[in-house]
Design an enzyme around this catalytic site. Sequence first.
Site, PDB file in Angstrom:
ATOM      1  N   GLU A 163       9.703   8.496 -17.047  1.00  0.00           N
ATOM      2  CA  GLU A 163       8.555   8.922 -17.027  1.00  0.00           C
ATOM      3  C   GLU A 163       7.966   8.748 -18.609  1.00  0.00           C
ATOM      4  OE1 GLU A 163       7.904  13.274 -15.317  1.00  0.00           O
ATOM      5  OE2 GLU A 163       9.982  13.079 -15.743  1.00  0.00           O
ATOM      6  N   LYS A 165      15.995  21.919 -11.035  1.00  0.00           N
ATOM      7  CA  LYS A 165      15.278  20.687 -11.393  1.00  0.00           C
ATOM      8  C   LYS A 165      16.310  19.566 -12.204  1.00  0.00           C
ATOM      9  CE  LYS A 165      11.584  19.598 -11.209  1.00  0.00           C
ATOM     10  NZ  LYS A 165      10.430  20.133 -12.004  1.00  0.00           N
ATOM     11  N   SER A 195      15.007  21.806 -16.003  1.00  0.00           N
ATOM     12  CA  SER A 195      13.838  22.481 -16.452  1.00  0.00           C
ATOM     13  C   SER A 195      14.496  23.881 -17.255  1.00  0.00           C
ATOM     14  CB  SER A 195      13.263  22.733 -15.190  1.00  0.00           C
ATOM     15  OG  SER A 195      12.310  24.033 -15.238  1.00  0.00           O
ATOM     16  N   HIS A 249       0.682  -1.240  -0.089  1.00  0.00           N
ATOM     17  CA  HIS A 249      -0.096  -0.315  -0.044  1.00  0.00           C
ATOM     18  C   HIS A 249       0.849   1.254   0.039  1.00  0.00           C
ATOM     19  CE1 HIS A 249      -3.362  -2.700   1.206  1.00  0.00           C
ATOM     20  NE2 HIS A 249      -2.527  -3.469   1.927  1.00  0.00           N
TER      21      HIS A 249
END
Length: 462
Positions: free
Chosen positions: A293, A286, A280, A159
């Site tokens: 992804e 970043k 970024s 979980h």
Amino acid sequence: MSPSEKPWGGRFTEATKPTVETFTASIPFDWRLYRHDIAGSIAHCKALAEAKLITAAERDQIVKGLKAIEADIAAGMFVFSIAHEDIHMNVERALTERIGAVAGKLHTGRSRNDQVALDMRLYVREELDAIGDLLRGVQKALAEAAARHIDVILPGYTHLQRAQPVLLAHHLLAYYEMLQRDVERLRDARNRVNRMPLGSGALAGTNYPINRELIAEYLDFPIVTKNSLDSVSDRDFVIEALSAFALIMMHLSRFAEELVLWSTTEFGFIELPDGFCTGSSMMPQKKNPDVPELIRGKTGRVYGSLVALLTTVKALPLAYNKDLQEDKEPLFDAVDTVKACLSITAEMIPGIRVKADAMAAAASDSFLLATEIADDLVLKGLPFREAHEVVGKLVRHCLESKKPLTGLSPNEYRRFSPLLDPEAVAKLSAKSAIARKSQIGGTAREAVQQRLKEIEKGSKRT
Ligand code: ARG
């Protein structure tokens, strides 16, 4: 183009409209089948000669012409034309240009319907093997990373809540096992792909004494298909391949998701190699995990291909229908996507920097040892449900008093159960918890190492 320039010209008085040619053509994408189409044509041509339907000289002329066309296409020197609709007719037109009217004998006893069915089987068979090899590459990278990090401990989750400590190697090998099933699935799908459909004609079979088994032998198929109607309209072998690809992507996506999570500041378990990330354009701090992804993102695309083809085929009456031409783009796209994702995953794994200290710190959370305490009570004779209740209360007490589960005084422990052994509790650690799980499939170092040894030896199915 006048009707007479088409193979079916005799029946037509008007030319196909250019807009219709563009709409119906598959050559912009099915040119990719050229090697398979030509291999199929050569095998068919040889069988025609065996059946005395063409002479040996005609056979040699045709085979030579086909090989020259293949070389031209491979060299990028072939001009495909929309007017000739698909790869089959483009090759035939080129053959006629090269060797003249004798080219017209090649299509004896054959239809584009069984021809495309064959091409697709040859293509899928080849790609299943290539994808199987790429899967092995990712498995190898996982096993090597597991061996390299055999001492690293992290929390295992259920979980997405910290559950019990596990070895990172064990976690990585979980993906190895998933991919192993994928390898097996591809192998299994290959058996059903590996059936030779030529000789089915347009739908009913062929009038000519073409030796189907011989063609199968030439093309390395162990058997021929058994029903001509089915042979020209079956695409479940493509769908099976796509469903195996969808599962591969599902596995890669789960792994990718963990890499994304683990590389967050919140987890801080790993750092992905710079070469696999981007920054970024606005936020200088970043470092984005683009590769995992995108793998996660591309998974939807492969599922889409599977659903597209399931939907295309679901209401088709027998036998061939032009709808089936829609099998190609989803398949090609899925093949390209799966291959790209597998390659980049294999390339990325060795560069992942494991932050063993952060993993160990998270795994040293004493509450991850609660099950160990309960299991010890069971060994002293307490039924597991009662042991669970005792430790549950202990956990609540520790949470309320903000103490670690292993940090109470002997008297405090005894208050929860006279069977609780404070010394044993004090000795518990993530490491000892892991060491106890030494059954096959458990996370103990010896069990994981045993599995690694099997993997190395190649006994991957045990
Ligand atoms: N381009 C077609 C396909 O991919 C080849 C078979 C065409 N057959 C036909 N009867 N129009 O399905």
